[in-house]
Design a protein around this motif. Structure first.
Motif, PDB file in Angstrom:
ATOM      1  N   PRO A  33      32.188  40.171  31.664  1.00  0.00           N
ATOM      2  CA  PRO A  33      33.111  39.177  32.373  1.00  0.00           C
ATOM      3  C   PRO A  33      33.452  39.062  33.723  1.00  0.00           C
ATOM      4  O   PRO A  33      33.254  39.905  34.363  1.00  0.00           O
ATOM      5  N   GLU A  34      33.452  37.602  33.959  1.00  0.00           N
ATOM      6  CA  GLU A  34      33.350  37.456  35.331  1.00  0.00           C
ATOM      7  C   GLU A  34      34.885  37.843  35.919  1.00  0.00           C
ATOM      8  O   GLU A  34      35.987  37.769  35.390  1.00  0.00           O
ATOM      9  N   GLY A  35      34.760  38.409  37.135  1.00  0.00           N
ATOM     10  CA  GLY A  35      36.143  39.061  37.736  1.00  0.00           C
ATOM     11  C   GLY A  35      36.267  40.575  37.310  1.00  0.00           C
ATOM     12  O   GLY A  35      37.033  41.148  38.125  1.00  0.00           O
ATOM     13  N   LEU A  36      35.420  41.314  36.491  1.00  0.00           N
ATOM     14  CA  LEU A  36      35.655  42.442  35.960  1.00  0.00           C
ATOM     15  C   LEU A  36      35.081  43.494  37.333  1.00  0.00           C
ATOM     16  O   LEU A  36      33.799  43.325  37.536  1.00  0.00           O
ATOM     17  N   TRP A  54      40.373  44.334  37.974  1.00  0.00           N
ATOM     18  CA  TRP A  54      39.948  42.984  37.983  1.00  0.00           C
ATOM     19  C   TRP A  54      40.109  42.124  39.494  1.00  0.00           C
ATOM     20  O   TRP A  54      41.255  42.779  40.068  1.00  0.00           O
ATOM     21  N   GLU A  55      39.204  41.243  39.650  1.00  0.00           N
ATOM     22  CA  GLU A  55      39.557  40.715  41.178  1.00  0.00           C
ATOM     23  C   GLU A  55      40.763  39.885  41.243  1.00  0.00           C
ATOM     24  O   GLU A  55      41.329  39.637  42.305  1.00  0.00           O
ATOM     25  N   ARG A  57      44.477  38.749  38.602  1.00  0.00           N
ATOM     26  CA  ARG A  57      45.065  38.440  37.064  1.00  0.00           C
ATOM     27  C   ARG A  57      44.565  37.420  36.154  1.00  0.00           C
ATOM     28  O   ARG A  57      44.370  37.626  35.082  1.00  0.00           O
ATOM     29  N   GLU A  58      44.067  36.371  36.780  1.00  0.00           N
ATOM     30  CA  GLU A  58      43.604  35.132  36.262  1.00  0.00           C
ATOM     31  C   GLU A  58      42.377  35.510  35.351  1.00  0.00           C
ATOM     32  O   GLU A  58      42.129  35.036  34.373  1.00  0.00           O
ATOM     33  N   ALA A  59      41.628  36.291  36.096  1.00  0.00           N
ATOM     34  CA  ALA A  59      40.360  36.640  35.296  1.00  0.00           C
ATOM     35  C   ALA A  59      40.482  37.573  34.214  1.00  0.00           C
ATOM     36  O   ALA A  59      39.984  37.350  33.208  1.00  0.00           O
ATOM     37  N   TYR A  60      41.640  38.444  34.176  1.00  0.00           N
ATOM     38  CA  TYR A  60      41.882  39.198  33.103  1.00  0.00           C
ATOM     39  C   TYR A  60      42.427  38.249  31.927  1.00  0.00           C
ATOM     40  O   TYR A  60      42.159  38.369  30.812  1.00  0.00           O
ATOM     41  N   ARG A  62      41.947  35.270  31.308  1.00  0.00           N
ATOM     42  CA  ARG A  62      40.829  34.342  30.833  1.00  0.00           C
ATOM     43  C   ARG A  62      39.821  35.231  29.865  1.00  0.00           C
ATOM     44  O   ARG A  62      39.622  34.938  28.599  1.00  0.00           O
ATOM     45  N   PHE A  63      39.548  36.413  30.183  1.00  0.00           N
ATOM     46  CA  PHE A  63      38.952  37.327  29.344  1.00  0.00           C
ATOM     47  C   PHE A  63      39.617  37.939  28.127  1.00  0.00           C
ATOM     48  O   PHE A  63      39.068  37.784  27.034  1.00  0.00           O
TER      49      PHE A  63
END
Length: 99
Positions: A33-36, A54-55, A57-60, A62-63
């Motif tokens: 996933p993007e951002g992991l 994660w890069e 919190r929003e990336a987490y 979304r995942f």
């Protein structure tokens, strides 16, 4: 800002078998996933624990919404948004090294 997300205190019955099934359904190893940044899972003091970096919190989030929860539904038939929820702890990361 990078964050660590630790998930523990899962409902009864969640452990290696369910984790392996959900991971297979998501195929994260081949389609990360993007951002992991980093992921690990295992037993910590008798509790199944998953920790990710994660890069943001929003990336987490979304995942979780787009891949994790649908995979949990597919594998277990459980609705991860209802019933007993695991404990999720977020930690801000000041610095990390990715060699």
């Amino acid at each position: 800002m990078a964050v660590a997300i630790r998930t523990t205190d899962f409902p009864e019955g969640v452990g290696t078998g369910m984790y392996d099934g959900v991971q297979a359904a998501m195929d994260v190893a081949n389609d990360p996933p993007e951002g992991l940044i980093f992921h690990w899972a295992g037993d910590v003091d008798g509790k199944w624990t998953v920790t990710d970096i994660w890069e943001a919190r929003e990336a987490y989030d979304r995942f979780r919404d787009e891949r994790l929860f649908p995979a949990i539904r597919q594998v277990s038939g459980m609705d991860p948004g209802s019933g007993p929820m695991p404990t999720i702890t977020e930690f801000a990361i000041h610095s990390y090294l990715k060699p």
